[in-house]
Design an enzyme around this catalytic site. Sequence first.
Site, PDB file in Angstrom:
ATOM      1  N   GLU A  97       4.296  10.975   2.695  1.00 36.46           N
ATOM      2  CA  GLU A  97       3.289   9.911   2.538  1.00 36.46           C
ATOM      3  C   GLU A  97       3.156   9.079   3.807  1.00 36.46           C
ATOM      4  OE1 GLU A  97       1.074   9.514   0.025  1.00 36.46           O
ATOM      5  OE2 GLU A  97       1.985  11.460  -0.424  1.00 36.46           O
ATOM      6  N   GLU A 130       1.999   1.892  -3.449  1.00 35.00           N
ATOM      7  CA  GLU A 130       0.910   2.460  -4.258  1.00 35.00           C
ATOM      8  C   GLU A 130       0.883   3.980  -4.123  1.00 35.00           C
ATOM      9  OE1 GLU A 130      -3.607   3.429  -3.397  1.00 35.00           O
ATOM     10  OE2 GLU A 130      -3.064   1.369  -2.866  1.00 35.00           O
ATOM     11  N   HIS A 131       1.067   4.483  -2.899  1.00 35.71           N
ATOM     12  CA  HIS A 131       1.098   5.924  -2.686  1.00 35.71           C
ATOM     13  C   HIS A 131       2.307   6.562  -3.369  1.00 35.71           C
ATOM     14  CE1 HIS A 131      -1.964   6.994   0.530  1.00 35.71           C
ATOM     15  NE2 HIS A 131      -2.123   5.684   0.400  1.00 35.71           N
ATOM     16  N   GLU A 177      -4.749   8.331   7.097  1.00 35.29           N
ATOM     17  CA  GLU A 177      -5.695   7.408   6.452  1.00 35.29           C
ATOM     18  C   GLU A 177      -6.098   6.291   7.405  1.00 35.29           C
ATOM     19  OE1 GLU A 177      -5.872   4.445   2.531  1.00 35.29           O
ATOM     20  OE2 GLU A 177      -4.242   5.889   2.746  1.00 35.29           O
ATOM     21  N   HIS A 198       0.829  -1.208   0.000  1.00 32.42           N
ATOM     22  CA  HIS A 198       0.000   0.000   0.000  1.00 32.42           C
ATOM     23  C   HIS A 198       0.863   1.257   0.000  1.00 32.42           C
ATOM     24  CE1 HIS A 198      -2.432   3.124   2.149  1.00 32.42           C
ATOM     25  NE2 HIS A 198      -3.295   2.769   1.228  1.00 32.42           N
TER      26      HIS A 198
END
Length: 481
Positions: A167, A97-98, A174, A94
């Site tokens: 991030e 992905e960022h 998140e 993940h």
Amino acid sequence: VSLSIKMASRLGSFGQKLVTFRPTIWMRPPLRSAASAAYSFQQSLLNVPETRVSALDNGLRVASENSGIPTCTVGLWIDAGTRYETESTNGVAHFMEHMAFKGTTNRSQTELELEIENMGAHLNAYTSREQTVFFAKCFSKDMPRVVNILADIIQNPVLGSTEIEIERRVILREMQEVDTQMEEVVFDHLHSTAFQGTPLSWTILGPTENINSISRSDMLDYVKTHYHAPRMVLAAAGGVDHDALMKLAEKEFGTMHGSHADVPKLEPCRFTGSEIRIRDDDIPLAHIAIAVEGVGWTHPDYLPLMVANMIVGQWDRSFGAGGNLGSKLSQDAAKANLCHSYQSFSTSYTDTGLWGIHMVTDRTTVDDMIFCTQREWLRICNSVTEAEVARAKRQLKTQLLLQLDGSTAICEDIGRQLLTYGRRIPLPELDMRIEQIDAKVVRDVATRYIYDQCPAVVGLGPVEQLPDYTRLRGGMYWMRA
């Protein structure tokens, strides 16, 4: 037969308005028979555009469906997700992905964003437990530029230290947002208890300590290990020319390292009947999930379990039909006000899955809703009728076809099926396989996976009424004299 009168006006020789009456007879068209309607449905399944599939020499597969519209969706489906991580690097898929959108060796983050914006395109990505996806929606004429961007962010990410720290904070925020979504929290706990001790038990975002410790080298190692051509599918749908897409794939991905020996062997993830209870009486509603072990994508019992899932169905207090819905559990829930909502689910992975139900109830109706749910499960195992199965099959077909609305949904279906099945199942074949399911098949399959099986249970909120695990386990079978 109906008679209608149409009035037509015109001007006479002296300018006065003359009105004439024209009686017309309208004949009602004959109603189509059920056989002709079924024939038309079968024809419609055959009339969908062909899905063309090719492969590069390095093993990367290219698949597309051309519907002739002026826009398209094109994306990369990668056979890599949370399940391929280690406990110390859980969350790296993940995180990667960022980072893919934070600039490459050929484009800065600003240049990448401006190029996408100037095309009017949309670039997006998501990570699941077994797959990572990067895709874009754009005009068909811009497909070459989009494919170039997808190849660039996959093969040439910068992974700058400043961007990594930014991030890192974004992902931590998140995680805080996800923790406020009760359904997400319940399903994460369900995986952690059902597949405890295996990679499927880990969350997609990863634990906080991992997010704070994942480094650039961890991401580079993950990309080097898993982003290989044989594990990728370049899928496209909409206004797409397959031959042109193949040339683009050869140009942009032809030099990628690829060998089928590079595909790692998945270790089996065992299912464990167990429970997690988090009692918090300050939460207004109880969120409960109960599941048994399901099957993988390619298992012969996948579709029968989907039909059983449709028989249990779903219900919400906002539904107008209330007690007139076809599902017997929804009738019980509506008439007795047992819950605020419930949703039956069937989640599949490569070699296993989860089949169960998620419910949201008041603290005083938890016990009754659990009892009705288990009673319905056992009824499906023993006495589900042909009429119920026929209705569930129609609902399943409708759901599957409605999911193919638009180029993005079709592109996702192509990419996912190429990774899971190795091909895209034609709609006529899928329809035929669903039609072959009858009540006996559903009873046999439900008995095999539900009856007298140990469930995984999660309760979150005011769950004082949630029965203890021994009683829940006892509710998975009937005592017979």
